[in-house]
Scaffold this motif. Structure first.
Motif, PDB file in Angstrom:
ATOM      1  N   MET A   1      -5.525 -23.494   1.102  1.00 47.78           N
ATOM      2  CA  MET A   1      -5.740 -24.546   0.095  1.00 47.78           C
ATOM      3  C   MET A   1      -7.074 -25.235   0.348  1.00 47.78           C
ATOM      4  N   THR A   2      -7.710 -25.656  -0.741  1.00 48.90           N
ATOM      5  CA  THR A   2      -8.987 -26.333  -0.607  1.00 48.90           C
ATOM      6  C   THR A   2      -9.009 -27.583  -1.458  1.00 48.90           C
ATOM      7  N   GLY A   3      -9.652 -28.639  -0.944  1.00 51.55           N
ATOM      8  CA  GLY A   3      -9.860 -29.853  -1.709  1.00 51.55           C
ATOM      9  C   GLY A   3      -8.553 -30.428  -2.221  1.00 51.55           C
ATOM     10  N   ASP A   4      -8.557 -30.851  -3.524  1.00 49.32           N
ATOM     11  CA  ASP A   4      -7.369 -31.421  -4.144  1.00 49.32           C
ATOM     12  C   ASP A   4      -6.524 -30.373  -4.844  1.00 49.32           C
ATOM     13  N   ALA A   5      -6.827 -29.098  -4.668  1.00 51.05           N
ATOM     14  CA  ALA A   5      -6.097 -28.043  -5.349  1.00 51.05           C
ATOM     15  C   ALA A   5      -4.656 -27.980  -4.857  1.00 51.05           C
ATOM     16  N   LEU A   6      -3.737 -27.841  -5.806  1.00 52.09           N
ATOM     17  CA  LEU A   6      -2.340 -27.636  -5.467  1.00 52.09           C
ATOM     18  C   LEU A   6      -2.080 -26.155  -5.202  1.00 52.09           C
ATOM     19  N   TRP A   7      -2.667 -25.315  -6.039  1.00 49.50           N
ATOM     20  CA  TRP A   7      -2.576 -23.867  -5.886  1.00 49.50           C
ATOM     21  C   TRP A   7      -3.902 -23.224  -6.239  1.00 49.50           C
ATOM     22  N   THR A   8      -4.390 -22.321  -5.395  1.00 47.94           N
ATOM     23  CA  THR A   8      -5.527 -21.484  -5.767  1.00 47.94           C
ATOM     24  C   THR A   8      -4.983 -20.161  -6.312  1.00 47.94           C
ATOM     25  N   SER A   9      -5.851 -19.413  -6.972  1.00 40.89           N
ATOM     26  CA  SER A   9      -5.415 -18.121  -7.508  1.00 40.89           C
ATOM     27  C   SER A   9      -4.928 -17.203  -6.392  1.00 40.89           C
ATOM     28  N   LEU A  10      -5.595 -17.230  -5.244  1.00 41.68           N
ATOM     29  CA  LEU A  10      -5.174 -16.393  -4.124  1.00 41.68           C
ATOM     30  C   LEU A  10      -3.814 -16.819  -3.587  1.00 41.68           C
ATOM     31  N   ASP A  11      -3.608 -18.140  -3.431  1.00 44.02           N
ATOM     32  CA  ASP A  11      -2.332 -18.641  -2.919  1.00 44.02           C
ATOM     33  C   ASP A  11      -1.186 -18.300  -3.870  1.00 44.02           C
ATOM     34  N   ALA A  12      -1.405 -18.542  -5.166  1.00 47.01           N
ATOM     35  CA  ALA A  12      -0.352 -18.293  -6.147  1.00 47.01           C
ATOM     36  C   ALA A  12      -0.048 -16.799  -6.256  1.00 47.01           C
ATOM     37  N   GLU A  13      -1.087 -15.974  -6.158  1.00 46.44           N
ATOM     38  CA  GLU A  13      -0.906 -14.525  -6.209  1.00 46.44           C
ATOM     39  C   GLU A  13      -0.046 -14.061  -5.035  1.00 46.44           C
ATOM     40  N   ALA A  14      -0.329 -14.576  -3.870  1.00 46.50           N
ATOM     41  CA  ALA A  14       0.442 -14.203  -2.680  1.00 46.50           C
ATOM     42  C   ALA A  14       1.876 -14.721  -2.757  1.00 46.50           C
ATOM     43  N   ALA A  15       2.051 -15.944  -3.244  1.00 46.79           N
ATOM     44  CA  ALA A  15       3.382 -16.552  -3.289  1.00 46.79           C
ATOM     45  C   ALA A  15       4.312 -15.821  -4.247  1.00 46.79           C
ATOM     46  N   GLU A 102       8.243 -24.222   2.115  1.00 49.01           N
ATOM     47  CA  GLU A 102       8.017 -23.683   3.453  1.00 49.01           C
ATOM     48  C   GLU A 102       6.735 -24.221   4.081  1.00 49.01           C
ATOM     49  N   ARG A 103       5.705 -24.423   3.293  1.00 54.79           N
ATOM     50  CA  ARG A 103       4.436 -24.866   3.862  1.00 54.79           C
ATOM     51  C   ARG A 103       4.382 -26.374   4.071  1.00 54.79           C
ATOM     52  N   SER A 104       5.346 -27.099   3.520  1.00 60.30           N
ATOM     53  CA  SER A 104       5.297 -28.556   3.579  1.00 60.30           C
ATOM     54  C   SER A 104       5.829 -29.082   4.910  1.00 60.30           C
ATOM     55  N   PRO A 105       5.132 -30.034   5.509  1.00 61.92           N
ATOM     56  CA  PRO A 105       5.641 -30.680   6.723  1.00 61.92           C
ATOM     57  C   PRO A 105       6.545 -31.868   6.416  1.00 61.92           C
ATOM     58  N   ALA A 106       6.798 -32.115   5.132  1.00 59.49           N
ATOM     59  CA  ALA A 106       7.523 -33.326   4.732  1.00 59.49           C
ATOM     60  C   ALA A 106       8.977 -33.295   5.183  1.00 59.49           C
ATOM     61  N   LEU A 107       9.509 -34.470   5.467  1.00 54.75           N
ATOM     62  CA  LEU A 107      10.941 -34.651   5.624  1.00 54.75           C
ATOM     63  C   LEU A 107      11.530 -34.806   4.228  1.00 54.75           C
ATOM     64  N   ILE A 108      12.614 -34.107   3.945  1.00 52.22           N
ATOM     65  CA  ILE A 108      13.121 -33.978   2.584  1.00 52.22           C
ATOM     66  C   ILE A 108      14.481 -34.640   2.446  1.00 52.22           C
ATOM     67  N   ALA A 109      14.620 -35.432   1.383  1.00 53.19           N
ATOM     68  CA  ALA A 109      15.905 -36.014   1.008  1.00 53.19           C
ATOM     69  C   ALA A 109      16.302 -35.480  -0.358  1.00 53.19           C
ATOM     70  N   ALA A 110      17.589 -35.200  -0.535  1.00 54.12           N
ATOM     71  CA  ALA A 110      18.125 -34.777  -1.826  1.00 54.12           C
ATOM     72  C   ALA A 110      19.201 -35.766  -2.250  1.00 54.12           C
ATOM     73  N   ALA A 152       7.269 -26.904  -6.555  1.00 50.73           N
ATOM     74  CA  ALA A 152       5.946 -26.299  -6.684  1.00 50.73           C
ATOM     75  C   ALA A 152       4.859 -27.339  -6.879  1.00 50.73           C
ATOM     76  N   ARG A 153       5.230 -28.526  -7.371  1.00 50.27           N
ATOM     77  CA  ARG A 153       4.264 -29.604  -7.577  1.00 50.27           C
ATOM     78  C   ARG A 153       4.059 -30.466  -6.331  1.00 50.27           C
ATOM     79  N   MET A 154       4.850 -30.257  -5.279  1.00 48.11           N
ATOM     80  CA  MET A 154       4.774 -31.124  -4.102  1.00 48.11           C
ATOM     81  C   MET A 154       3.473 -30.877  -3.343  1.00 48.11           C
ATOM     82  N   PRO A 155       2.639 -31.904  -3.184  1.00 48.07           N
ATOM     83  CA  PRO A 155       1.370 -31.717  -2.466  1.00 48.07           C
ATOM     84  C   PRO A 155       1.596 -31.535  -0.974  1.00 48.07           C
ATOM     85  N   GLU A 156       0.688 -30.812  -0.346  1.00 47.71           N
ATOM     86  CA  GLU A 156       0.822 -30.528   1.084  1.00 47.71           C
ATOM     87  C   GLU A 156       0.733 -31.788   1.929  1.00 47.71           C
TER      88      GLU A 156
END
Length: 485
Positions: A1-15, A102-110, A152-156
């Motif tokens: 990931m770079t800058g403020d991007a949520l998804w790059t074309s490479l990241d989304a392609e791989a995902a 998977e990539r997020s370090p966040a603690l998650i509540a549901a 998918a919208r959750m920022p890193e």
């Protein structure tokens, strides 16, 4: 990931195991609705039974979408259009959500429950956002497409993530929980909601308990100790291997225990003991149900390792969301009438439990001189064979809360309206469109008007009609906005 991007074309392609074509791109957001696409969004062309997002890919790109995810060819696009082609766009969305989790370090509540999910989710966001970057799903995106979209919208950079999980049928929450993988799960309450799809309220409790499916031995379940189905939920949590189970409510054994509260027309003052720590705080949302759910919020703050005192201060900023208790003062002057009334917008949804809570708030709200407490009610849906009796049973609540005037619409609400004392009958119509002008003609200075019904009863147009009484109000725009939600 770079800058403020949520998804790059490479990241989304791989995902997604997809194929990116056209120039490289970086998306700052994700949209599945071409009408609300913002510049920089990745537009995902979902295909449903009544629509196909592929028909709107050109519109989305014209509005500045960074790229579009598709699973079939789209005619009329430039040869260099930025596209991500996948086998199925719904599966692609789920894959993006999974990688984001998977990539997020966040603690998650549901958060789930028969009522109070969205308000509790928003309250927890307020309790956490001053402490660390906090992300929560927008509105009530809580279903099979709303949850992966929100993931998918959750920022890193998020350190806390909060997700609402909803259902209409058994088996719907478990896959959502496995996607979200919550560290903490709140069940606000279990009530007779969606009875049309369940044999009993116990079956509803079982469906809500599916929220534990994505947890594990380090997870913490937060349950309503005062709810009759507490023991059933507790057993489910233990069976599914949840490590710790905390409770909230009035019960003396609750981990977050209410010790005192002062309910006012526009706010509440609360004293509680949370995991042995005394805490006092205020809520700017009125109603005992907000007080109860705030205890669950503070337990979640504690469970997530955040500061309890800071979390309690954040609760002072709570305001009821649109359609769930939002208030507005409407000033009017037409047809020889003038003055103002308070509008309480509860138009988003309704169940016996939420309507009882809303009527309590209505009855506690101060009137102007000569004002009246007015309830405008639409059908409560998905109640099955008990629907007629549950609607008729609202009569005693209306009388006990000293509601002065009732307007009703829908075939189910006729069961209530016909039982009311004549002096309480403001008007009845078969649907909200026919009822709206009756209500608008009847309001007077000093009134408090509460509008509530299930989403399928389409009560929002009545709210729009009342808002349009204010000089400069636009009834048509209001109706379009309200019914397009």
């Amino acid at each position: 990931m770079t800058g403020d991007a949520l998804w790059t074309s490479l990241d989304a392609e791989a995902a997604t195991a997809g194929r990116a074509t056209g120039p490289a791109w970086a998306a700052t957001g994700i949209s599945i609705d071409s009408r609300s696409v913002r510049p920089g969004d990745l537009f995902i062309a979902l295909q449903g039974p009544n629509f196909d997002g592929h028909d709107f890919v050109g519109d989305a790109l014209a509005k500045g979408a960074a790229a579009a995810m598709i699973h079939r060819p789209v005619e009329g696009l430039p040869g260099d259009a930025p596209l991500l082609t996948v086998d199925d766009t719904m599966d692609g969305l789920v894959s993006l959500g999974g990688v984001a989790r998977e990539r997020s370090p966040a603690l998650i509540a549901a958060v789930t429950g028969s009522v109070g999910k969205t308000g509790t989710k928003e309250a927890l966001r307020l309790a956490l956002e001053d402490q660390a970057p906090t992300y929560a799903n927008v509105g009530n995106l809580n279903n099979h497409w709303g949850v992966p979209l929100s993931l998918a919208r959750m920022p890193e950079e998020a350190r806390y993530g909060i997700f609402e999980l909803g259902m209409n049928h058994a088996g719907e929450i478990a896959p959502l929980s496995r996607q979200v993988k919550p560290h903490v799960a709140i069940v606000t309450t279990v009530e007779p909601v969606h009875l049309e799809h369940f044999d009993s309220v116990e079956a509803i409790a079982d469906a809500k308990a599916e929220i534990f499916a994505g947890m594990g031995p380090t997870g913490i379940a937060i349950l309503n100790r005062d709810n009759p189905h507490f023991a059933r939920l507790l057993a489910h949590a233990r069976t599914q291997g949840v490590g710790r189970i905390w409770s909230f409510g009035d019960h003396p054994d609750a981990d977050a225990r209410l010790t005192d509260c002062s309910l006012h027309a526009n706010a509440s003052a609360v004293s509680a003991v949370v995991m042995g720590e005394p805490v006092q705080y205020s809520l700017s949302a009125p109603g005992r149900h907000w007080v109860t759910n705030s205890l669950a919020v503070l337990l979640a703050v504690k469970a997530l390792g955040a500061d309890l005192s800071s979390g309690a201060r954040g609760l002072a900023r709570i305001t009821p969301p649109k359609g769930r208790g939002a208030r507005s003062r409407i000033r009017f002057g037409r047809d020889g009438r003038s003055g103002s009334f308070l509008l309480i917008d509860e138009s988003y949804n309704a169940s016996p439990a939420s309507l009882a809570a809303a009527l309590t708030v209505l009855g506690q709200t101060d009137l102007g001189p000569q004002g009246r407490h007015v309830a405008v009610l639409g059908d409560m849906l998905e109640l099955g064979e008990q629907a007629a009796a549950l609607h008729a049973g609202l009569r005693e609540d209306l009388i006990a809360r000293k509601v002065d005037l009732v307007f009703a619409c829908g075939p189910l609400m006729a069961n209530l309206y016909d039982t009311l004392p004549p002096a309480m009958r403001g008007g009845y119509a078969p649907d909200s469109a026919a009822l709206a002008p009756l209500v608008a003609d009847a309001v007077r200075d000093g009134d408090v008007v509460m509008v509530k019904g299930s989403l399928g009863s389409r009560m929002a147009p009545i709210v729009a009609a009342l808002q349009a009484l204010e000089p400069g109000g636009d009834a048509q725009n209001g109706l379009r906005t309200a019914t397009g939600a």
